[in-house]
Design an enzyme around this catalytic site. Structure first.
Site, PDB file in Angstrom:
ATOM      1  N   ASN A  43      11.168   2.661  -0.894  1.00 29.73           N
ATOM      2  CA  ASN A  43      10.981   1.297  -0.410  1.00 29.73           C
ATOM      3  C   ASN A  43      11.478   0.240  -1.391  1.00 29.73           C
ATOM      4  O   ASN A  43      11.151  -0.936  -1.249  1.00 29.73           O
ATOM      5  CB  ASN A  43       9.497   1.057  -0.103  1.00 29.73           C
ATOM      6  N   THR A  86       0.804  -1.227   0.000  1.00 30.92           N
ATOM      7  CA  THR A  86       0.000   0.000   0.000  1.00 30.92           C
ATOM      8  C   THR A  86       0.835   1.275   0.000  1.00 30.92           C
ATOM      9  O   THR A  86       0.281   2.367  -0.141  1.00 30.92           O
ATOM     10  CB  THR A  86      -0.933   0.006   1.221  1.00 30.92           C
ATOM     11  N   ASP A  87       2.149   1.140   0.157  1.00 35.20           N
ATOM     12  CA  ASP A  87       3.019   2.324   0.128  1.00 35.20           C
ATOM     13  C   ASP A  87       4.218   2.057  -0.779  1.00 35.20           C
ATOM     14  O   ASP A  87       5.365   2.305  -0.400  1.00 35.20           O
ATOM     15  CB  ASP A  87       3.473   2.686   1.541  1.00 35.20           C
ATOM     16  N   LEU A  88       3.950   1.563  -1.979  1.00 36.90           N
ATOM     17  CA  LEU A  88       5.034   1.257  -2.907  1.00 36.90           C
ATOM     18  C   LEU A  88       5.572   2.550  -3.506  1.00 36.90           C
ATOM     19  O   LEU A  88       4.917   3.208  -4.306  1.00 36.90           O
ATOM     20  CB  LEU A  88       4.537   0.325  -4.014  1.00 36.90           C
TER      21      LEU A  88
END
EC number: 2.7.1.166
Length: 236
Positions: free
Chosen positions: A172, A166-168
């Site tokens: 990261n 959900t936070d690509l």
């Protein structure tokens, strides 16, 4: 082997390959400092401590809230069950991904401490050696199409397992000295059926490239994302 141990209102889930003696002190930075086992740190939402275990270097992270609500309630979360705590959920998700052959950090140990209706949590996971995130790399130089294709392949492997990151974003995604691609930071990520969310992950990643191109003048162009998609689509 994955095991759990209870300490009053606290519980640890750990991999006995890396942790032979589970104890609460493992999640206390002062414990590692006293043993002179802190080998570095990184600052983001709080401090991540890099600590030296007997057989592996680990990243110790305390779970903290972000945004406006995080200024009011910094690190307490509603308790539903041990398996639903953020640390235990991320631990098991990392384990699932590694077993499927996705390049993610090894989960070492997860900790949660219940306080009435709430809990606090920490995670020990593998520190990827000799690796930098895409933001750091792209501020120095561009990447070739082959590396972008490898990034796309790794994202596709994650999606094939059915994990929604959900936070690509490009903070990261790491590349190490052997040009292996790694995906990190699976807090609040989860398994999901279907396919629609996969495009949302890719759209979010592209926005991240564009954002950092404006903010930090990274060496990136739209054609680079097409190379990433070529790698991604090769796995479909």
């Amino acid at each position: 082997m994955i095991e759990q141990q209870q300490f009053g209102q606290s519980r640890i889930c750990y991999d006995s390959e890396w942790v032979s003696s589970p104890e609460l002190a493992l999640f206390d930075p002062q414990y590692w400092q006293a043993q002179n086992k802190v080998v570095g740190s990184a600052t983001g939402r709080g401090t991540t401590w890099f600590v030296q275990l007997p057989k592996i270097t680990a990243a110790l992270r305390h779970y903290r809230r972000g945004g406006l609500f995080g200024k009011l309630v910094k690190d307490h979360y509603w308790f539903r069950s041990w398996s639903a705590t953020r640390s235990f959920a991320e631990f098991h998700l990392l384990k699932q991904l590694r077993e499927a052959g996705v390049n993610v950090p090894r989960p070492i140990a997860a900790y949660a401490m219940r306080k009435g209706l709430f809990y606090q949590a920490d995670l020990l996971s593998e520190r990827i050696a000799n690796a930098q995130d895409l933001v750091t790399i792209l501020q120095k130089h561009s990447l070739n199409a082959e590396l972008y294709q490898k990034i796309g392949v790794e994202i596709a492997k994650m999606h094939r397992v059915g994990v929604n990151h959900t936070d690509l974003n490009i903070h990261n995604i790491l590349i190490d000295a052997q040009e292996t691609i790694w995906i990190i930071d699976f807090d609040k990520c989860y398994p999901q059926a279907g396919d629609g969310w996969k495009q949302e992950n890719l759209d979010r990643l592209k926005r991240s490239f564009n954002k950092e191109r404006v903010k930090r003048s990274i060496h990136w162009h739209d054609k680079d994302f097409q190379a990433l998609l070529t790698g991604y689509e090769s796995q479909q």
